[in-house]
Design an enzyme around this catalytic site. Structure first.
Site, PDB file in Angstrom:
ATOM      1  N   GLU A   4       0.568  -0.371  -4.698  1.00 17.70           N
ATOM      2  CA  GLU A   4      -0.606   0.493  -4.869  1.00 17.70           C
ATOM      3  C   GLU A   4      -0.158   1.937  -4.786  1.00 17.70           C
ATOM      4  O   GLU A   4       0.791   2.262  -4.071  1.00 17.70           O
ATOM      5  CB  GLU A   4      -1.630   0.176  -3.762  1.00 17.70           C
ATOM      6  CG  GLU A   4      -2.951   0.933  -3.858  1.00 17.70           C
ATOM      7  CD  GLU A   4      -2.997   2.217  -3.049  1.00 17.70           C
ATOM      8  OE1 GLU A   4      -4.039   2.909  -3.103  1.00 17.70           O
ATOM      9  OE2 GLU A   4      -1.999   2.536  -2.373  1.00 17.70           O
TER      10      GLU A   4
ATOM     11  N   GLU B 145      -4.838   3.980  -7.954  1.00 14.42           N
ATOM     12  CA  GLU B 145      -6.080   4.600  -7.498  1.00 14.42           C
ATOM     13  C   GLU B 145      -6.182   6.033  -7.998  1.00 14.42           C
ATOM     14  O   GLU B 145      -5.296   6.860  -7.749  1.00 14.42           O
ATOM     15  CB  GLU B 145      -6.181   4.607  -5.969  1.00 14.42           C
ATOM     16  CG  GLU B 145      -7.475   5.257  -5.494  1.00 14.42           C
ATOM     17  CD  GLU B 145      -7.602   5.384  -3.992  1.00 14.42           C
ATOM     18  OE1 GLU B 145      -8.472   6.163  -3.534  1.00 14.42           O
ATOM     19  OE2 GLU B 145      -6.837   4.709  -3.263  1.00 14.42           O
TER      20      GLU B 145
ATOM     21  N   HIS C 264      -1.236  10.892  -1.741  1.00 15.80           N
ATOM     22  CA  HIS C 264      -2.518  10.417  -1.206  1.00 15.80           C
ATOM     23  C   HIS C 264      -3.456  11.543  -0.814  1.00 15.80           C
ATOM     24  O   HIS C 264      -4.599  11.603  -1.262  1.00 15.80           O
ATOM     25  CB  HIS C 264      -2.277   9.506   0.003  1.00 15.80           C
ATOM     26  CG  HIS C 264      -3.540   9.042   0.651  1.00 15.80           C
ATOM     27  ND1 HIS C 264      -4.156   9.742   1.680  1.00 15.80           N
ATOM     28  CD2 HIS C 264      -4.325   7.965   0.413  1.00 15.80           C
ATOM     29  CE1 HIS C 264      -5.257   9.109   2.033  1.00 15.80           C
ATOM     30  NE2 HIS C 264      -5.385   8.031   1.290  1.00 15.80           N
TER      31      HIS C 264
ATOM     32  N   ASP D 218      -1.567   6.400  -5.437  1.00 12.94           N
ATOM     33  CA  ASP D 218      -2.661   7.359  -5.530  1.00 12.94           C
ATOM     34  C   ASP D 218      -2.282   8.459  -6.511  1.00 12.94           C
ATOM     35  O   ASP D 218      -1.163   8.978  -6.465  1.00 12.94           O
ATOM     36  CB  ASP D 218      -2.935   7.989  -4.164  1.00 12.94           C
ATOM     37  CG  ASP D 218      -3.210   6.957  -3.085  1.00 12.94           C
ATOM     38  OD1 ASP D 218      -4.309   6.394  -3.084  1.00 12.94           O
ATOM     39  OD2 ASP D 218      -2.317   6.716  -2.250  1.00 12.94           O
TER      40      ASP D 218
ATOM     41  N   HIS E 286       0.826  -1.205   0.000  1.00  9.08           N
ATOM     42  CA  HIS E 286       0.000   0.000   0.000  1.00  9.08           C
ATOM     43  C   HIS E 286       0.859   1.252   0.000  1.00  9.08           C
ATOM     44  O   HIS E 286       1.618   1.491   0.944  1.00  9.08           O
ATOM     45  CB  HIS E 286      -0.894  -0.039   1.241  1.00  9.08           C
ATOM     46  CG  HIS E 286      -1.889   1.051   1.338  1.00  9.08           C
ATOM     47  ND1 HIS E 286      -1.988   1.857   2.456  1.00  9.08           N
ATOM     48  CD2 HIS E 286      -2.865   1.469   0.490  1.00  9.08           C
ATOM     49  CE1 HIS E 286      -2.985   2.713   2.298  1.00  9.08           C
ATOM     50  NE2 HIS E 286      -3.524   2.501   1.109  1.00  9.08           N
TER      51      HIS E 286
END
Length: 292
Positions: A70, A153, A85, A72, A43
């Site tokens: 992962e 994301e 993020h 953002d 993450h």
């Protein structure tokens, strides 16, 4: 939660101690790096041990043996996509010192050049001083260089109209929309159902994920435009996972479940027992050991 010193991390599944300091060699042999199911997804990179969403966190995840990371994505004032993020730069950079008169320091109020000046590592520890907020292009290049895979994301799309198209454009420019990447190295997810729909409509070949826990009765509607239902672990039950798996997603395969953010062994064992397909975690070594 206080992270353990990076140099003290261990690959307990292999029964050996390893050093994972920046610049060290790969710590885990490739064959033992990661089991197939459930996937362990780092993450924001290995964010328990390195500053989140930086190239350092991606590299550390790679050295720890984790294939999936992962990140953002948000958009700057001048239209550049950057990997961060929060919609404010205050928590993870020194923006308050560099630009003291620019509160509340929103990403969308700064140009890419201004953001490139910021230190995105010192907040995490002196050893990470000088780490930068990467552009999406820089991030994609590093993930590719490491031969890793990406769960991307699109963050807070309501703040950035058209960011879906922008994201696909950058992915295409950087070679991430070719058959090799699309087939197994890229998933695009969002909390915004309209964003997931938009990505699916613009590139129906891409794998997509919806972040959230739709009611079981609503799952068929989501299955029309997504391949994954990715809920918080606190909302999960074995019955819910089974209900998701019972449906076929946009590409005619059973819907998958990647749950987040699981950072301890007990939590990892719990969601693993539910039959999840992936576990998104800040502590990928802890989760890997728990589910091995």
């Amino acid at each position: 939660m206080h992270a353990r010193p990076v140099a003290a991390l261990t690959a307990t599944a292999l029964g050996i101690a390893v050093l994972l300091a920046p610049g060290s060699a790969s710590a885990v042999p490739e064959a033992a790096a990661q089991q197939d199911e459930p996937l362990v997804i780092a993450h924001r990179g290995a964010s328990a041990y390195a500053p989140e969403n930086t190239l350092a966190a991606v590299d550390l995840a790679d050295r720890m043996g984790f294939v999936w990371v992962e990140n953002d994505v948000q958009r700057t004032k001048d239209g550049e996509l950057v990997v961060v993020h929060d919609d404010s730069l205050a928590r993870t950079t020194d923006v308050e010192q560099v630009f003291p008169d620019r509160a509340p320091w929103k990403v969308r109020d700064f140009t890419a050049a201004e953001i490139a000046r910021l230190d995105a590592g010192s907040w995490r520890g002196a050893e990470w001083a000088g780490a930068r907020v990467p552009t999406l292009k820089q991030y994609l290049h590093r993930v590719d260089e490491n031969n890793q895979k990406l769960l991307l994301e699109i963050k807070k799309p309501e703040l950035y109209p058209g960011i879906e198209k922008d994201t696909l454009r950058v992915l295409g420019e950087e070679g991430w929309l070719d058959r090799r990447h699309v087939a197994g190295r890229l998933v695009i997810q969002s909390f915004g159902a309209d964003t997931v729909k938009a990505v699916h409509q613009q590139r129906p070949d891409l794998t997509t994920g919806f972040l959230g826990t739709p009611a079981v009765t609503d799952l068929p509607a989501y299955a029309a435009f997504t391949d994954q239902i990715n809920p918080t672990h606190t909302s999960l039950t074995a019955e819910y996972v089974a209900a998701v798996h019972a449906l076929k997603g946009a590409h005619g395969k059973p819907l998958r479940v990647n749950t987040w953010t699981v950072n301890d062994a007990a939590g990892a064992a719990r969601v693993d027992s539910f039959g999840v397909d992936g576990i998104i975690t800040n502590n990928p070594d802890v989760v890997r050991d728990a589910v091995s």
